[in-house]
Write a protein that holds these residues in place. Sequence first.
Motif, mmCIF file in Angstrom:
data_model
loop_
_atom_site.group_PDB
_atom_site.id
_atom_site.type_symbol
_atom_site.label_atom_id
_atom_site.label_comp_id
_atom_site.label_asym_id
_atom_site.label_seq_id
_atom_site.Cartn_x
_atom_site.Cartn_y
_atom_site.Cartn_z
ATOM 1 N N ASP A 39 -31.013 32.987 -3.458
ATOM 2 C CA ASP A 39 -30.286 33.233 -4.713
ATOM 3 C C ASP A 39 -30.361 31.980 -5.581
ATOM 4 N N PHE A 40 -31.408 31.949 -6.412
ATOM 5 C CA PHE A 40 -31.605 30.746 -7.232
ATOM 6 C C PHE A 40 -30.445 30.481 -8.173
ATOM 7 N N LYS A 41 -29.997 31.608 -8.787
ATOM 8 C CA LYS A 41 -28.892 31.445 -9.756
ATOM 9 C C LYS A 41 -27.675 30.816 -9.110
ATOM 10 N N GLY A 42 -27.283 31.369 -7.951
ATOM 11 C CA GLY A 42 -26.108 30.869 -7.235
ATOM 12 C C GLY A 42 -26.272 29.407 -6.854
ATOM 13 N N LYS A 43 -27.521 29.101 -6.352
ATOM 14 C CA LYS A 43 -27.753 27.722 -5.922
ATOM 15 C C LYS A 43 -27.603 26.761 -7.073
ATOM 16 N N ILE A 44 -28.240 27.159 -8.204
ATOM 17 C CA ILE A 44 -28.167 26.282 -9.372
ATOM 18 C C ILE A 44 -26.704 26.126 -9.809
ATOM 19 N N ALA A 45 -26.017 27.253 -9.769
ATOM 20 C CA ALA A 45 -24.595 27.212 -10.167
ATOM 21 C C ALA A 45 -23.808 26.280 -9.251
#
Lengths: 621, 607
Positions: free
Chosen positions: B589-595
């Motif tokens: 989950d790229f979005k979650g990681k970045i978040a």
Amino acid sequence: MALRVPVNLRKNLSVVLYGFQALSIGAVIVGIASLLLLPLDEYSRRTYISENALLPGQVHAYFGGSEQNIVRAFRREVDLLGNSTSDVVAERMAEIFRSAGLKVGKQKYEYKAAGGEYTGENVYAVLHAPRGDATEAIVLCAPWKNIDHLLNEGGVALTLALSRYFKRWSLWSKDIIFLISSDARAGPQAWVDAYHDLHGPNIQSLSVKSGAIQGVVVVDYPGAYHRFESLHILYDGINGQLPNLDLINTAVQISRDQMGLRTDLQEMWDHADTYRHRLKTMLRGMVNQALGHSTGPHSSFIPYHIDAITLATHGDGWHDEGSLGRTVESVFRSLNNLLEHFHQSFFFYLLMAPNRFVSIGTYLPSAMLIAVGLTLTAIRLWLDPRSRTKAEGGEAVEQPDEKPTSKATKEGGENKAVETVIDGGPKRELFLPLSVVIGAHFCGVIPFAVFNIIDYKSMSNVFYLFIATSFILPTVLSVFITLTASEHRLLPTFHLSRCFSLLFLGMFLSTLATVNFSLSFLIGIFSLPLMFARTTPTSVPLAFINTVLLQLTSPFAALFIVANYWGLGIEDVLKEASFGWWVWGMWTPVVVWSVWWPAWVVGRVSVDASFVMALTGKTSG
Amino acid sequence: MISFSHRSRQWLSRSPLSLFSRLLTTITLLLCFTGSTTADTYDENLLLQPLSGQFLLASFNFQSLGPIQTFNKQLFELFPRSLGQILQYTHTRELHLRFALGRWDSELWGAQPGDGQNAGGTGVELWAWVEADDDAEAEARWTSLNNALSGLFCASLNFIDSTRTIRPVMSFSPTGDYPSTNSSRLFLLHGTLPKEPVCTENLTPFLKLLPCKGKSGISTLLDGHKLFDASFQSMSIDVRPICSPINGQCDIEIQQNIDMVLDISRSLQRKDSPVPRPRDQHELVCDTTKEYASNEYCYPLDNSFDLPWSLSDLFGRSIAGSCPFAVRHPPTPHVCIAAPKDRLVQPTEAATEAPSSPNGNRCYILQENQQFDVSLPKQEPPTIPLRKEPLLYAERSFTGHGQEHGGVKTVLRNPSAIDFIEVVYLESLPWFMKPYLHTLKAELLPPPRDPGDDHVISDLYYRPALDRKRGTQLEAKVIVPPNSVVILTYDFEKAVLRYTEYPPDANRGFDVASAIITVPPHRRRSDGKHVPATSIRTTSLLLSLPTPDFSMPYNVIIFTSTIMALAFGSIFNLLVRRFVAVDEVQRVDFKGKIAGLLGKLKKTKAE
């Protein structure tokens, strides 16, 4: 009728049998088809020089100019001697060689074959390699009369001139032997036999010798003062052995690239490199290989593991003795470079154009598959229940195509215990069939001996007598067996004799294929009807068709085909065979008479039995 | 003594040596001379003999003689130090070393020079008498002798191992004198290398052993290019002790010989052009008596005259004056020409003709620092060259063919009309060529009148081969009756070698050393004359053994390696890879990681 095998197994067995039949037919078809595929670009390869030491055409060849004046003078000398006896010729040639400062030897020989005497006198000269130590030699040979009995004027004159020319070079690493053989067929054989001290009593030993011969080039340039168009390279050896492909490649490359000389193989004068031409070249090569005869003086050297080729001139063109001399010079320079005996390139190959070949790995399967087809048929015949003799008491051997259910109901009350035995059942009676097969093979000695002993004049008469005998013999045999053996043994006997005969033929041909592919392949093709020719007492027409087929593919028919192919009489072919056996040690007659002919006789016996059994009414067997 | 060194200085001044080495040499020479009572003597001689067939034999002989006491004290005057030290270290009492190339054509050229005593078989041949307590010690000394000579002469002499060494029983006898040595302490060992190509790298060390080292004297003619273009050439070194029967004084003698046979026409032609192009039409000698003779037809004529030659034509240079050590009083001839009397010989003016020798040779004495050349002009009609009939003609060849068996056939022909000749025939065969002794037969031609009278072989010595340890040694004493031919034949079996025992050029074949035929010394002829000790060598042979297809094992290795690699690769792959179902794979989950990362960053900032 005892039902020896349970119904389902019996069904399976017939499946197995049909499977074998299909396999054997398939093997034969694939075998023939794969041979026909060979000339295609995908299956054949371009030739290449494998031995790096040869460096063909890398040196400038200088022969020409004033040397040609000498060739012309020697031509006149040869011309003057044209019809002299061989000892006069030998003495004169020896004189010329001696004046060039070479060691000269002469050799008288005498062969007897087919009632004829073949005599002559070879003369040869040894050019000692400067700094050489007589361990290796190369041979330049010119027969006085070439294979077509034409005076080899150009070849002999060129050899004499080259012997003087080569002497001036200091670069030779091997001795060079200049051999002028009295003829193209017996002379070189006598010479090479004596060189290895393996000659017969009527052949003189050689007084002068050198080292191990590494290569032989024969020059065949007959006719007076004519120019030629192309070089015909002959390479087939005795018994279908071939020289190393590197030697042929060297000659082809030098002629083509260095001298601008076209090269031909197998008398294909207009080779356009099409599929048809390639196939034709290959098939002609195969016929020569299968016959195993000598195609030129080079052939006699090859069984001694000496690589040899003949360069024969052909046609009318603008090349003269200078071109041929330079070609020979350049080939000799290449041979001189050899550090080891020819070994790098192929010894088993089929050439389909001067620059295209297939090697043994590609072509061997086709002959093997045919031999395998024969062997598979033999295995099928063995497994077939018809090979078993049922017990005394008139029980019929079951037929695979019979309805099992009807049999089962018929034989219901018989011994059930035996049925469970899968491999059991009635025994195969081997004595009679084995004696037929072995007897037939022993009989093969008779024609072999007869045709090698008798005189040329009586040959055709004896041959027709022999054809008649061969025609009657199987019939007589089958009548004899049918009348003497009890009825229930007849079919299994003929069945098993075919089985053993085919087994032997199949095994022999697969072995032969590794030695002489073409002979094996051609005998295999001719023997195909033997796969199908069976005893059919119930169908006389089928038996008749089989007889005709067998007769058409008999060894005699093959002999007639060969005679026709060469445009010779049948007695000439037989004379050639006899000569081949006595002079060259050619094995083809042995194979024909003691392998192929017996197989054919056994095939005919089983087919003829159909008629006899039908006539005598012993059809239930 | 002083005049001698002065002369040598004079000689040295012409060579491009440095002043230092010049001084050093002079001092050494002076020291040597003061240390000994008698000086070494040195002789050199060149014999030129035209042979039939437009060949020329050039026989170089260099001989030096010195007292053995100084030699034993390692005081070397003219004896080459490098060789002397080797001989002393290995306790070699007598040494014979031969390098040969080509073959002597006895049919054409007659007997070999020096009765064949100086010639060896093709390649390298070495035999020596080594002093030792026992066999093992002799063997060890022999090995070190081979190794040392190998280095000295740039030859593969170190390959003379036990498989190539034999101990001849009947063929050789010592030529030196050994008054003080017990003969049981002397071991004769003999080795051959038939395959050794003799070339310039062997000539250079050979010349270095000479006192004048090829800088002056007859040795200036010895140029590798000419020597190794000869039809036959043989270099030999013989070292032996010689004792005077009168006073018991012993000397050590070293003889170096070079025999070469030049093809005059080929040598002359090479001078004009290295490539023997066809001659110009006007240069051809044609038979004009032929009825077809014209511009286009030329029947060649040969040998109508003796070819003109001179030393500088054949050797590419003339002799650069005499070697100072070889100047003697009274003067000894340096160059002799053994040509027929009617052949004209024209030496350069500088030469002094020596008084005619009893054998009719024309001899010349070289002058110091004066070029010497001799020319023999074209002569018509040709002269008949001198030829000495050989005692015996010998020829050996293989018989049969195939990969398993073979045979050897030797033809010995006695040309003499009256004399019987007794010879010792010696074969040294490699171990992989296994003769069947029971097949050894001697056939006499013409057959004797009395059938029981064909005892041709009178004595036989046979030492069978041991696989990979030693070769076969066969010695047979053969009597050849006058005007007859003895044919010796035997069969042999070819061994199959191990894969690694084949040489790189296995398909060439294996060289079998030449057979040595010796006529023992002290034989008398029917006319009472002594038959000189003679030795004759046959040509070497090329034995072809069954050879495997050497590329096959490599193919197998390549195939197996490929299969191994493939199998290993896939199995390794299977073992280390984890197989999971597609739905088990965790979604990244790229979005979650970045978040999350951003959140962390914010946290740190807030802190």
